[in-house]
Write a protein that holds these residues in place. Sequence first.
Motif, PDB file in Angstrom:
ATOM      1  N   THR A 484       0.838  -1.088  -0.166  1.00 21.33           N
ATOM      2  CA  THR A 484       0.085  -0.149  -0.095  1.00 21.33           C
ATOM      3  C   THR A 484       1.093   1.173  -0.044  1.00 21.33           C
ATOM      4  O   THR A 484       1.815   1.345   0.796  1.00 21.33           O
ATOM      5  N   GLY A 485       0.650   1.957  -0.969  1.00 28.37           N
ATOM      6  CA  GLY A 485       1.572   3.341  -1.150  1.00 28.37           C
ATOM      7  C   GLY A 485       0.986   4.150  -0.122  1.00 28.37           C
ATOM      8  O   GLY A 485      -0.074   4.158   0.759  1.00 28.37           O
ATOM      9  N   PRO A 486       1.556   5.714  -0.157  1.00 26.43           N
ATOM     10  CA  PRO A 486       0.991   6.750   0.730  1.00 26.43           C
ATOM     11  C   PRO A 486      -0.589   6.680   0.758  1.00 26.43           C
ATOM     12  O   PRO A 486      -1.339   7.090   1.159  1.00 26.43           O
ATOM     13  N   ASN A 487      -0.910   6.536  -0.747  1.00 27.96           N
ATOM     14  CA  ASN A 487      -2.321   6.762  -1.266  1.00 27.96           C
ATOM     15  C   ASN A 487      -3.014   5.281  -0.708  1.00 27.96           C
ATOM     16  O   ASN A 487      -3.048   4.449  -1.132  1.00 27.96           O
ATOM     17  N   GLU A 488      -3.787   5.669   0.641  1.00 26.18           N
ATOM     18  CA  GLU A 488      -4.282   4.495   1.212  1.00 26.18           C
ATOM     19  C   GLU A 488      -5.568   4.022   0.364  1.00 26.18           C
ATOM     20  O   GLU A 488      -6.282   3.004   0.891  1.00 26.18           O
ATOM     21  N   TYR A 489      -5.959   4.699  -0.841  1.00 27.41           N
ATOM     22  CA  TYR A 489      -7.366   4.343  -1.410  1.00 27.41           C
ATOM     23  C   TYR A 489      -6.898   3.197  -2.298  1.00 27.41           C
ATOM     24  O   TYR A 489      -7.541   3.006  -3.358  1.00 27.41           O
ATOM     25  N   GLU A 490      -5.613   2.549  -2.363  1.00 25.02           N
ATOM     26  CA  GLU A 490      -5.364   1.392  -3.019  1.00 25.02           C
ATOM     27  C   GLU A 490      -4.689   0.454  -2.124  1.00 25.02           C
ATOM     28  O   GLU A 490      -3.652   0.759  -1.444  1.00 25.02           O
ATOM     29  N   ASP A 592     -14.881  -0.710  -1.053  1.00 26.58           N
ATOM     30  CA  ASP A 592     -14.681  -1.146  -2.246  1.00 26.58           C
ATOM     31  C   ASP A 592     -14.766  -0.461  -3.548  1.00 26.58           C
ATOM     32  O   ASP A 592     -13.939  -0.294  -4.406  1.00 26.58           O
ATOM     33  N   ARG A 593     -15.712   0.494  -3.644  1.00 26.69           N
ATOM     34  CA  ARG A 593     -15.798   1.384  -4.614  1.00 26.69           C
ATOM     35  C   ARG A 593     -14.585   2.598  -4.581  1.00 26.69           C
ATOM     36  O   ARG A 593     -14.031   2.743  -5.624  1.00 26.69           O
ATOM     37  N   ILE A 594     -14.286   3.004  -3.412  1.00 28.26           N
ATOM     38  CA  ILE A 594     -13.027   3.707  -3.368  1.00 28.26           C
ATOM     39  C   ILE A 594     -11.880   2.906  -3.980  1.00 28.26           C
ATOM     40  O   ILE A 594     -11.017   3.439  -4.780  1.00 28.26           O
ATOM     41  N   LEU A 595     -11.546   1.591  -3.669  1.00 27.06           N
ATOM     42  CA  LEU A 595     -10.363   1.178  -4.105  1.00 27.06           C
ATOM     43  C   LEU A 595     -10.648   0.800  -5.660  1.00 27.06           C
ATOM     44  O   LEU A 595      -9.445   0.862  -6.219  1.00 27.06           O
ATOM     45  N   ARG A 596     -11.746   0.854  -6.127  1.00 30.33           N
ATOM     46  CA  ARG A 596     -11.435   0.454  -7.622  1.00 30.33           C
ATOM     47  C   ARG A 596     -11.491   1.662  -8.352  1.00 30.33           C
ATOM     48  O   ARG A 596     -11.340   1.818  -9.665  1.00 30.33           O
ATOM     49  N   SER A 597     -11.782   2.994  -7.550  1.00 28.91           N
ATOM     50  CA  SER A 597     -11.857   4.229  -8.543  1.00 28.91           C
ATOM     51  C   SER A 597     -10.437   4.564  -8.805  1.00 28.91           C
ATOM     52  O   SER A 597      -9.355   4.153  -8.125  1.00 28.91           O
ATOM     53  N   ASP A 604       1.088  10.573  -3.683  1.00 28.52           N
ATOM     54  CA  ASP A 604       1.920   9.223  -3.806  1.00 28.52           C
ATOM     55  C   ASP A 604       2.902   9.276  -4.938  1.00 28.52           C
ATOM     56  O   ASP A 604       4.172   9.522  -4.373  1.00 28.52           O
ATOM     57  N   VAL A 605       2.558   9.404  -6.039  1.00 30.83           N
ATOM     58  CA  VAL A 605       4.015   9.383  -6.944  1.00 30.83           C
ATOM     59  C   VAL A 605       4.450  11.005  -6.639  1.00 30.83           C
ATOM     60  O   VAL A 605       5.835  11.096  -6.715  1.00 30.83           O
ATOM     61  N   LEU A 606       3.450  11.898  -6.567  1.00 31.79           N
ATOM     62  CA  LEU A 606       4.167  13.286  -6.249  1.00 31.79           C
ATOM     63  C   LEU A 606       5.189  13.280  -5.132  1.00 31.79           C
ATOM     64  O   LEU A 606       5.965  14.130  -4.847  1.00 31.79           O
ATOM     65  N   GLN A 607       4.479  12.470  -4.027  1.00 33.65           N
ATOM     66  CA  GLN A 607       5.526  12.576  -2.963  1.00 33.65           C
ATOM     67  C   GLN A 607       6.820  12.003  -3.186  1.00 33.65           C
ATOM     68  O   GLN A 607       7.881  12.588  -2.650  1.00 33.65           O
ATOM     69  N   GLY A 608       6.936  11.066  -3.965  1.00 33.31           N
ATOM     70  CA  GLY A 608       8.529  10.592  -4.535  1.00 33.31           C
ATOM     71  C   GLY A 608       9.021  11.878  -5.406  1.00 33.31           C
ATOM     72  O   GLY A 608      10.334  12.050  -5.168  1.00 33.31           O
ATOM     73  N   LEU A 609       8.389  12.413  -6.076  1.00 35.24           N
ATOM     74  CA  LEU A 609       8.814  13.662  -6.973  1.00 35.24           C
ATOM     75  C   LEU A 609       9.228  14.664  -6.050  1.00 35.24           C
ATOM     76  O   LEU A 609      10.347  15.415  -6.260  1.00 35.24           O
ATOM     77  N   TYR A 610       8.625  14.921  -5.004  1.00 34.06           N
ATOM     78  CA  TYR A 610       8.984  15.997  -3.880  1.00 34.06           C
ATOM     79  C   TYR A 610      10.244  15.465  -3.296  1.00 34.06           C
ATOM     80  O   TYR A 610      11.229  16.296  -3.186  1.00 34.06           O
ATOM     81  N   PHE A 611      10.394  14.156  -2.792  1.00 30.80           N
ATOM     82  CA  PHE A 611      11.589  14.056  -2.182  1.00 30.80           C
ATOM     83  C   PHE A 611      12.677  13.834  -3.056  1.00 30.80           C
ATOM     84  O   PHE A 611      14.184  14.128  -2.525  1.00 30.80           O
ATOM     85  N   PHE A 612      12.692  13.450  -4.341  1.00 28.62           N
ATOM     86  CA  PHE A 612      13.842  13.303  -4.936  1.00 28.62           C
ATOM     87  C   PHE A 612      13.844  13.946  -6.490  1.00 28.62           C
ATOM     88  O   PHE A 612      14.221  13.472  -7.417  1.00 28.62           O
ATOM     89  N   GLU A 613      13.287  15.169  -6.207  1.00 28.94           N
ATOM     90  CA  GLU A 613      13.087  16.054  -7.438  1.00 28.94           C
ATOM     91  C   GLU A 613      14.528  16.230  -8.047  1.00 28.94           C
ATOM     92  O   GLU A 613      14.367  16.641  -9.332  1.00 28.94           O
ATOM     93  N   HIS A 634      -7.285  14.623  -1.738  1.00 29.63           N
ATOM     94  CA  HIS A 634      -6.511  15.265  -0.733  1.00 29.63           C
ATOM     95  C   HIS A 634      -7.312  14.970   0.745  1.00 29.63           C
ATOM     96  O   HIS A 634      -7.520  15.865   1.528  1.00 29.63           O
ATOM     97  N   GLU A 635      -7.899  13.710   0.564  1.00 29.80           N
ATOM     98  CA  GLU A 635      -8.460  13.446   1.953  1.00 29.80           C
ATOM     99  C   GLU A 635      -7.706  12.801   3.009  1.00 29.80           C
ATOM    100  O   GLU A 635      -8.020  12.504   4.161  1.00 29.80           O
ATOM    101  N   SER A 636      -6.357  13.087   2.755  1.00 32.96           N
ATOM    102  CA  SER A 636      -5.348  13.327   3.948  1.00 32.96           C
ATOM    103  C   SER A 636      -4.837  14.562   4.107  1.00 32.96           C
ATOM    104  O   SER A 636      -4.647  15.289   2.976  1.00 32.96           O
ATOM    105  N   SER A 637      -4.481  14.973   5.253  1.00 30.38           N
ATOM    106  CA  SER A 637      -3.990  16.402   5.493  1.00 30.38           C
ATOM    107  C   SER A 637      -2.748  16.517   5.037  1.00 30.38           C
ATOM    108  O   SER A 637      -2.534  17.776   4.769  1.00 30.38           O
TER     109      SER A 637
END
Length: 770
Positions: A484-490, A592-597, A604-613, A634-637
Amino acid sequence: MKEYFKVDEWKIIEEGFDPHYNKVAESVFSLGNGRMGQRANFEEAYSGETLQGNYVAGVYYPDKTRVGWWKNGYPEYFAKVLNATNWIGVDVWLGNEQLDLAKCEVLSFRRELNMKDGYLQRNFRAKTASGKEVDVEAIRFCSMVDDEAGAIKYTITPLNFEGEISLTPFIDGDIVNKDANYDEKFWDEVSKAIDTDNGYVQLRTKKTGFEVATAMKFTVEQEGKPVEIISNPIQKEKYIAAEVKLQAKQGQSITLTKYAVNVSSQNYPAAELVTRSADVLAIISAKGFDTMLAEQAAAWAKKWEHNDIIIEGDAAAQQGIRFNIFQLNQTYTGEDDRLNIGPKGFTGEKYGGSTYWDTEAYCVTFYLATAEQKVARNLLLYRYKQLGKAIDNAKLLGFKDGAALYPMVTMDGTECHNEWEITFEEIHRNGAIAYAIFNYVRYTGDEAYLTDYGLEVLIAISRFWAQRITWSDGRQQYVMLGVTGPNEYENNVNNNWYTSTIAVWCLKYTIEAIGKVKEANQPKYNDLVAKISFREEQECEKFADIIGKMYFAHDDKLGIFLQQDGYLDKEQILVKDLPATEQPLVKKWSWDRILRSVYIKQADVLQGLYFFEDNYDLDTIRRNYDFYEPRTVHESSLSPCVHAILAARLGDIERAYQFYLRTSRLDIDDYNNDTEDGCHITSMAGTWMSVVEGFGGMRVKDGMLSFNPLLPHQWKAFSFQVGFRGALLKVKVSGDGVLIKNLSAADHKLKVYGNEVFVKANNQLIVNAK
Ligand code: BGC
């Protein structure tokens, strides 16, 4: 988003009382001093909706796990910082009527958090059922100077009657955690006592055996003159009180000043707590409320001198950043390396006051720049000391040979989280802990930290990654399955780009750190090798093999990294096309609907681009930003701040500004409809980063600070201060250019807009704006 509180540069103001908004207000007006903290509950009784909250840092209880379906590997306990003794209470009776705002007519009401001087003030006029009217003013604070103490000044004035008013200051330890898994009470009474004007309750936590003594002492004045106290002592289980009855005259005020102390067995032997609490009470009551309040203002002035960010021309933005800085300083002072920063600090029970990856991914940068070096170092040492438990945790999940998996949620190093998709799969947290070591060394230049502590942690984490990847015969590459990445909706995805990226980065950094440590101190390196049975050649060979052959999900046509395998199979409906009535998804949709969406909870990807720009060109960052941002809810603060920084990096100042407002006013405006649970303390460090790294464009490269500022058109100017390797710099960005003030005694070299500039000690220079 709500605009409930008044905009003010130094205060949070609530005018008029809305009982439905009370729990949000209780969170926003929270007080703390790093050692203890509390929600803004009323002193007098309140039978309306409220979430009681008093907390003593580091005092926790392992609540037995409760899950629907037990899975092997789940931790048995969730350690939570406990809701502790209520020390603010003052029961008020007007004759035979109890003062309770839920039962009175509230004629006027104003609550004010004074962030400049560090106190909370509440003024109201109320009318009881029988028609008695009173004015009340309550001022209180948690002292930054005497950090085991708090004080309250409670003044009541009868407006249209005379007669008996009784004031009963109390200490109540009969407290429950709202989030208790089995409705248990977590505290046992040890002892208590009550005298005419003072008393205490000492409690012990079940299982963990922490003891906390909470003591009070009070004085009463009528019409400004001290009253000799004659009180009626009251005792119940875990409760003491002293009732004082006074004959009140119309228009004449009565003031009760209550001094309170919380001392814990973390810091003193349990047998000495009562004496210690009496000593502190004696010190603070001798000082008196006004002196304590003046000291409080002076302590905050000192904090603001170094921490303040000034935004000119935009009061809402100014209020937002000050609120964030204020709460961060109230939560963690860095004095004690046993403490950490819970996502809600001292403002609510959610997240149990435990440590999350938030500390390393967000908070460390804030403390590096705004506090002494030892503060960030203490945060790192906290994890170093828990390395043994992280290795045990990994062992429990089948890893071996010194591999470490740090917990997702912890108090003492033991995993507390118990949802399989997070506990077992959100392993990217290991990467953030490695990243914080890199970030600390990069910022401070303290390479000795690697030798003494950092490398041991890095190797243990790298060993984990080396065992967690899988060789794919089909791809002839390594893959990372079931994460599970930072995006907990997957959940349970394969090849989450962020996780694979931080894993490979970590392996590279470990190899680099081995080289550095060997060069700096071969004997210490040899000791470490022996201590952890490190087979350098063999293990590094494996690390290098993974680095060279790792698979990263990507889409060549779109030129983007894929959040995980198969992400593009999803129905690509953007957030802008999602009806507002369906958000927040977490409250409106089935899981389940959230997970499929396609929707992404947080960067998530953007967190990586921020750390390793530095590893990516601007076009790559832009393509990924433009693709993922429209899919993020943006449902995480923790999400808007990363977006603000990246938008600023891309020169998209308007989007950066919108994200800045969202992160900085998240709690003030209750953006995510969840502030009633507590404020989002860890994301507040992200707010700071969105100003300093976003609009200020601050980076650390090659041991040097660099700035690339942009000025949002809504602002006339903004300024902030950062400490860096002994220097203290003030940066002010305005239409006139970038002013750099060197407030320290040594000359300093830095970069502004890519050019090296040299600012002499106690001097300043201006660079033209871009
Ligand atoms: C976020 C996590 C975060 C946690 C505590 C969750 O909602 O998704 O990334 O660690 O909150 O702040």
